[in-house]
Design a protein around this motif. Structure first.
Motif, short mmCIF file in Angstrom:
data_model
loop_
_atom_site.label_atom_id
_atom_site.label_comp_id
_atom_site.label_asym_id
_atom_site.label_seq_id
_atom_site.Cartn_x
_atom_site.Cartn_y
_atom_site.Cartn_z
N THR A 362 0.82 -1.21 0.00
CA THR A 362 0.00 0.00 0.00
C THR A 362 0.85 1.25 0.00
O THR A 362 0.57 2.22 -0.72
CB THR A 362 -0.93 0.01 1.22
N ALA A 363 1.94 1.23 0.80
CA ALA A 363 2.82 2.40 0.82
C ALA A 363 3.32 2.69 -0.58
O ALA A 363 3.35 3.85 -1.02
CB ALA A 363 3.98 2.17 1.78
N MET A 364 3.71 1.63 -1.29
CA MET A 364 4.25 1.81 -2.63
C MET A 364 3.17 2.33 -3.58
O MET A 364 3.45 3.18 -4.43
CB MET A 364 4.81 0.47 -3.12
N TRP A 365 1.93 1.82 -3.45
CA TRP A 365 0.86 2.31 -4.32
C TRP A 365 0.68 3.82 -4.14
O TRP A 365 0.57 4.56 -5.12
CB TRP A 365 -0.46 1.59 -4.02
N PHE A 366 0.67 4.26 -2.90
CA PHE A 366 0.49 5.69 -2.68
C PHE A 366 1.67 6.48 -3.24
O PHE A 366 1.50 7.55 -3.82
CB PHE A 366 0.30 5.99 -1.19
N THR A 411 0.84 15.77 -2.11
CA THR A 411 1.41 15.66 -0.76
C THR A 411 0.65 14.68 0.13
O THR A 411 1.26 13.85 0.80
CB THR A 411 1.41 17.05 -0.10
N ILE A 412 -0.68 14.76 0.12
CA ILE A 412 -1.41 13.91 1.08
C ILE A 412 -1.24 12.43 0.71
O ILE A 412 -1.14 11.58 1.60
CB ILE A 412 -2.89 14.36 1.17
N PHE A 413 -1.15 12.11 -0.59
CA PHE A 413 -0.86 10.72 -0.95
C PHE A 413 0.49 10.30 -0.40
O PHE A 413 0.67 9.20 0.10
CB PHE A 413 -0.90 10.54 -2.48
N ALA A 414 1.46 11.20 -0.51
CA ALA A 414 2.79 10.87 0.02
C ALA A 414 2.72 10.67 1.53
O ALA A 414 3.39 9.78 2.08
CB ALA A 414 3.78 11.98 -0.33
N LEU A 415 1.90 11.49 2.20
CA LEU A 415 1.77 11.33 3.65
C LEU A 415 1.12 9.99 3.98
O LEU A 415 1.52 9.32 4.94
CB LEU A 415 0.97 12.49 4.24
N PHE A 416 0.12 9.60 3.18
CA PHE A 416 -0.47 8.27 3.39
C PHE A 416 0.60 7.19 3.19
O PHE A 416 0.68 6.23 3.97
CB PHE A 416 -1.63 8.03 2.42
N ALA A 417 1.42 7.36 2.14
CA ALA A 417 2.50 6.39 1.92
C ALA A 417 3.37 6.30 3.16
O ALA A 417 3.73 5.21 3.61
CB ALA A 417 3.34 6.81 0.70
N TYR A 420 1.59 4.34 5.97
CA TYR A 420 1.61 2.89 5.78
C TYR A 420 3.03 2.34 5.93
O TYR A 420 3.23 1.22 6.37
CB TYR A 420 1.05 2.52 4.40
N TYR A 421 4.03 3.15 5.52
CA TYR A 421 5.42 2.68 5.54
C TYR A 421 5.97 2.63 6.96
O TYR A 421 6.66 1.68 7.34
CB TYR A 421 6.26 3.62 4.67
N TRP A 422 5.69 3.66 7.76
CA TRP A 422 6.30 3.73 9.10
C TRP A 422 5.37 3.23 10.21
O TRP A 422 5.78 3.18 11.37
CB TRP A 422 6.77 5.16 9.39
N TYR A 423 4.12 2.89 9.86
CA TYR A 423 3.19 2.39 10.89
C TYR A 423 3.79 1.21 11.65
O TYR A 423 3.76 1.20 12.88
CB TYR A 423 1.87 2.01 10.23
N PRO A 424 4.37 0.21 10.95
CA PRO A 424 4.97 -0.91 11.69
C PRO A 424 6.11 -0.47 12.60
O PRO A 424 6.31 -1.04 13.67
CB PRO A 424 5.50 -1.83 10.58
N LYS A 425 6.82 0.57 12.19
CA LYS A 425 7.91 1.08 13.03
C LYS A 425 7.37 1.58 14.37
O LYS A 425 7.91 1.30 15.42
CB LYS A 425 8.60 2.22 12.28
N VAL A 426 6.27 2.33 14.28
CA VAL A 426 5.75 3.00 15.47
C VAL A 426 5.04 2.01 16.39
O VAL A 426 5.22 2.04 17.60
CB VAL A 426 4.79 4.13 15.05
N THR A 427 4.21 1.14 15.79
CA THR A 427 3.33 0.32 16.62
C THR A 427 3.83 -1.11 16.75
O THR A 427 3.37 -1.85 17.61
CB THR A 427 1.93 0.25 15.99
N GLY A 428 4.73 -1.54 15.87
CA GLY A 428 5.14 -2.95 15.91
C GLY A 428 4.12 -3.86 15.24
O GLY A 428 4.23 -5.09 15.32
N ARG A 429 3.12 -3.28 14.60
CA ARG A 429 2.12 -4.08 13.87
C ARG A 429 1.89 -3.46 12.50
O ARG A 429 2.11 -2.27 12.32
CB ARG A 429 0.79 -4.13 14.64
#
Lengths: 581, 212
Positions: A362-366, A411-417, A420-429
């Motif tokens: 998903t990160a890549m799609w955005f 910009t907002i698409f990049a922010l969504f990317a 999705y990209y760093w979500y696992p970093k922050v939450t571990g999931r």
């Protein structure tokens, strides 16, 4: 100038841990959550306006029919909230705060308490802005640009807007100093400037823009406050007459002065909106194409040049003010020049894709969506940068379409990317991929449904400021039905944000657990050297040393397809591979 | 957790964090006052007469700024600010020489001189109000009040900062380790840089508003 306390070894209460935290990661999350709520709120204002434009005067459930005053408030506050309270805090405050220290191998920002202060000042700036809806006669109504003399004689909401802006400018000043000192001083051993990830470079240049471009707007804000509260005439020409008769002011001021000071900030501000987005896209693209970023140094030089040039293009927003053809000619030339580094960066991102074995997540799609959408935004900007074509297009929906292509699906698409990209970093999931794709494709189609018709409406000549959507003008006849398409698209866009919100909230608890620390098999320090999810204050168990550039993916002869920055590259002995001459 | 280069300089940049931070902050301050100076130039170029009409709706004109503003008082204020910059450097030098008593003396003098500046400024403002000359009278007085007012706010900020380092802030020095002393000395240097900047702004303000 912080005292040297140890933060790690004692139990902290709820307030000190989550609200008055000095940990850059917590502050990043605070910024992120607050900014996303503001984005949602600003989006809500836009939905009400689109409803009104598609069906003027039809009552909105719970709210009733919009009055022109309400419409003007929503317009001004949509712009202000989206730019100053939504996108910039999310791009700089949230991603910058969370990711930059991790990517350069720093234990925290250089001034942790200043960092906390920066968030809190931003928060109260947001509160002042929201509170302005509830003062007599409502919030600011003069557009997000607050042009005088109209803004000078507006109701109390405008004063609140100015105080809110003073707080937001102060916040971004504190943040900018902190980012610059952090990046210059706290790079770990071996992390030379040209070994920094492109995202850090983008934040570095952005911080310079915030540092130097915002103060002139603060100066302008003080002058407008003086006009409103002390009765000065800095922006009031002589002989102004309103419906209530001649204005009792000394006169002799200049409305153009405000426009110069405002756009001296607001043009660099456009690059504050876009540079962090380019940085995020660069990270996501390099990681998911498993290739080095194409032309890393070229991109860095471009981003520095872009930052510099952004200070001398501001008057291309003012071609129709009658400031003179010589000045227009100068700013046309600089505007054409500044488009070159933008094109270089976008092309470099595009060429990065060539020959990569792309992982589609998903990160890549955005990130992939960002490239053509920002491309449309950039190309539609060229006619606005040249005075002869700008004059008929100025103040029409074409401008709105152009700008929103840059910022919304850009910009907002990049922010969504980035989310999705760093979500696992922050939450571990991780976030759910299926919901992510529904979110992406839905948003992609709906956003184009909103902004593409604007370009056509604008070329026909429809003004951007019409409360009834252009009903009273006969020349809008051919394009006025687009308003319905856009309204439907806007509500569809809302619908497709629901999977994102659901995904974002539930994945914190029920998302798939990340099994290894370097989840994306990335080369940059925030993934390769810091634990996922992060533990406590201080970031790294031992501060890593950096040995090579940030994007060493698929190094020929290396056993893995990625070489983390803190691990020296060891290739098999070259002697074994000697080729016969 | 220890943040690197809080006290000692980073070898390849040659500065510690706070010193780099204050220089960047001052860069933004240059842009803030620069914006206002630019506004001054813009308004003056566009004006029919400068300072122009002094009483709303009547003919009273001023040809020169010194018909309205008190140049001797402003000259006195310039001297006061320059003197306070000197004592500020002396207080820092005293710390470098490990003379805490001298530091207290010179920092105290700096604060008193700054307060003196504000008192003189208050007399100047009071004189304008006695003549019924307000910020709303014309753009000359408007920009005069905004520029000198913003400068006075910066002076006040400097007084608060210096008073903290004169009183409660000295705890850091009194802890007594070489590192703490170096840290405190750095803070005074940084506060000094800010104070010199405030001084420098006045050096630009004085001729621009009062003399030319």
């Amino acid at each position: 100038m912080a005292d040297d306390h140890s933060h790690s070894d004692h139990q902290e209460g709820f307030w000190s841990k989550y609200w008055f935290s000095t940990d850059h990661k917590v502050i990043g999350i605070q910024y992120g959550i607050t900014a996303m709520l503001f984005l949602l709120f600003g989006f809500g204002l836009m939905l009400l306006m689109r409803w009104q434009l598609a069906s003027p005067g039809v009552e909105i459930p719970l709210l009733g029919a919009l009055t022109p005053e309400m419409y003007n408030q929503f317009g001004a506050m949509h712009g202000t909230i989206m730019v100053f309270l939504g996108v910039v805090p999310l791009a700089v405050g949230a991603f910058g705060n969370y990711v930059v220290p991790l990517q350069i191998g720093a234990p925290d920002m250089a001034f942790p308490r200043l960092n906390m202060a920066s968030y809190h000042v931003y928060f109260w700036g947001g509160v002042v802005m929201l509170a302005s809806f509830f003062v007599p006669e409502g919030a600011a109504k003069s557009g997000w640009t607050s042009y005088p003399p109209l803004a000078n004689i507006e109701t109390m909401g405008q004063t609140m807007w100015l105080w809110g802006m003073v707080l937001l400018i102060t916040s971004s000043l504190l943040g900018a100093v902190n980012f610059l000192v952090t990046i210059i001083q706290l790079r770990t051993e071996g992390m030379t400037y040209f070994k920094m990830p492109f995202f850090v470079w983008a934040q570095f240049v952005t911080a310079f823009l915030l540092l130097l471009a915002f103060p002139p707007l603060e100066a302008a804000g003080f002058l407008q406050l003086a006009d409103r509260l002390l009765g000065t005439s800095f922006f009031m020409p002589s002989g102004l007459v309103t419906a209530e008769g001649p204005l009792e002011v000394a006169g002799g001021g200049s409305p153009l002065l405000w426009q110069h000071l405002f756009w001296f900030l607001a043009h660099p501000e456009v690059y504050v909106l876009i540079l962090p987005a380019m940085g995020i896209v660069a990270e996501v693209l390099a990681n998911n194409t498993r290739k080095p970023l194409w032309g890393y140094k070229l991109m860095v030089y471009s981003v520095i040049f872009l930052g510099f040039m952004s200070f001398i293009v501001w008057a291309h927003h003012m071609f129709i003010t009658g400031m003179g053809t010589a000045i227009s000619a100068f700013f046309q030339v600089t505007t054409m020049i500044i488009s070159i580094p933008s094109v270089v960066i976008l092309s470099a991102l595009f060429i990065t894709l060539f020959g990569g074995s792309i992982r589609f997540n998903t990160a890549m799609w955005f990130a992939l969506g960002f490239i053509p959408m920002f491309g449309i935004g950039g190309l539609t900007g060229l006619p606005l940068g040249l005075a002869p074509t700008d004059i008929p297009l100025h103040d029409t929906y074409y401008v709105i379409g152009h700008f929103h292509y840059v910022v919304a699906p850009g910009t907002i698409f990049a922010l969504f990317a980035g989310i999705y990209y760093w979500y696992p970093k922050v939450t571990g999931r991780t976030m759910n991929e299926t919901l992510g794709r529904i979110h992406f494709w839905g948003s992609m189609i709906a956003m184009n449904g909103i902004f593409l018709p604007m370009l056509h409406q604008g070329m026909v000549g429809m003004s951007r400021r019409l409360f009834d959507g252009g009903l009273t003008y006969s020349f809008t006849e051919g394009v006025i039905h687009y308003n319905s398409v856009m309204a439907v698209s806007a509500f569809v866009l809302l619908l497709f944000q629901l999977p994102f919100i659901y995904n974002f909230l539930t994945s914190i608890k029920w998302g798939r657990k990340v099994t290894k620390s370097n989840y994306w098999e990335a080369t940059t320090l925030e993934w390769s050297a810091a634990p996922t999810p992060p533990v406590g204050h201080g970031n790294f168990a031992t501060i890593p040393t950096v040995y090579h550039g940030p994007y060493e993916y698929s190094v020929p002869g290396h056993e893995l397809d990625y070489c983390p920055q803190e691990v020296p590259i060891q290739l098999p002995d070259v002697a074994d591979q000697t080729v016969e001459p | 957790m220890q943040i690197p280069y809080e006290v000692t300089a980073r070898p390849d940049t040659g500065v510690n964090n706070a010193k780099l931070g204050i220089w960047l902050f001052l860069a933004s301050e240059v842009m803030l006052f620069g914006g206002l100076f630019a506004a001054y130039v813009f308004l003056r170029i566009g004006a029919d007469a400068w300072p122009g009409m002094m009483v709303y709706g009547t003919e009273m004109m001023a040809e020169r700024a010194d018909e309205i503003l008190n140049v001797p008082l402003a000259t006195l204020n310039t001297m006061i600010l320059i003197a306070s910059s000197v004592t500020m450097v002396m207080s820092w030098a005293a710390l470098k020489m490990d003379r805490f008593d001298r530091y207290k003396l010179y920092m105290g003098l700096t604060i008193l001189l700054a307060l003196g500046f504000l008192v003189v400024k208050a007399f100047e403002y009071g004189d304008k109000f006695d003549h019924h000359w307000y910020a709303s009278t014309n753009n000359f007085l408007g920009i005069y009040f905004v520029l000198t007012g913003l400068h006075a706010i910066h002076v006040t900020g400097g007084i608060v900062l210096n008073a903290y380092f004169w009183g409660p802030g000295t705890k850091l020095w009194k802890r007594g380790t070489p590192r703490d002393k170096a840290h405190f000395t750095n803070r005074i240097e940084v506060a000094g840089l800010y104070w010199h900047f405030v001084d420098l702004v006045w050096i630009f303000l004085f001729p621009m508003i009062y003399l030319i």
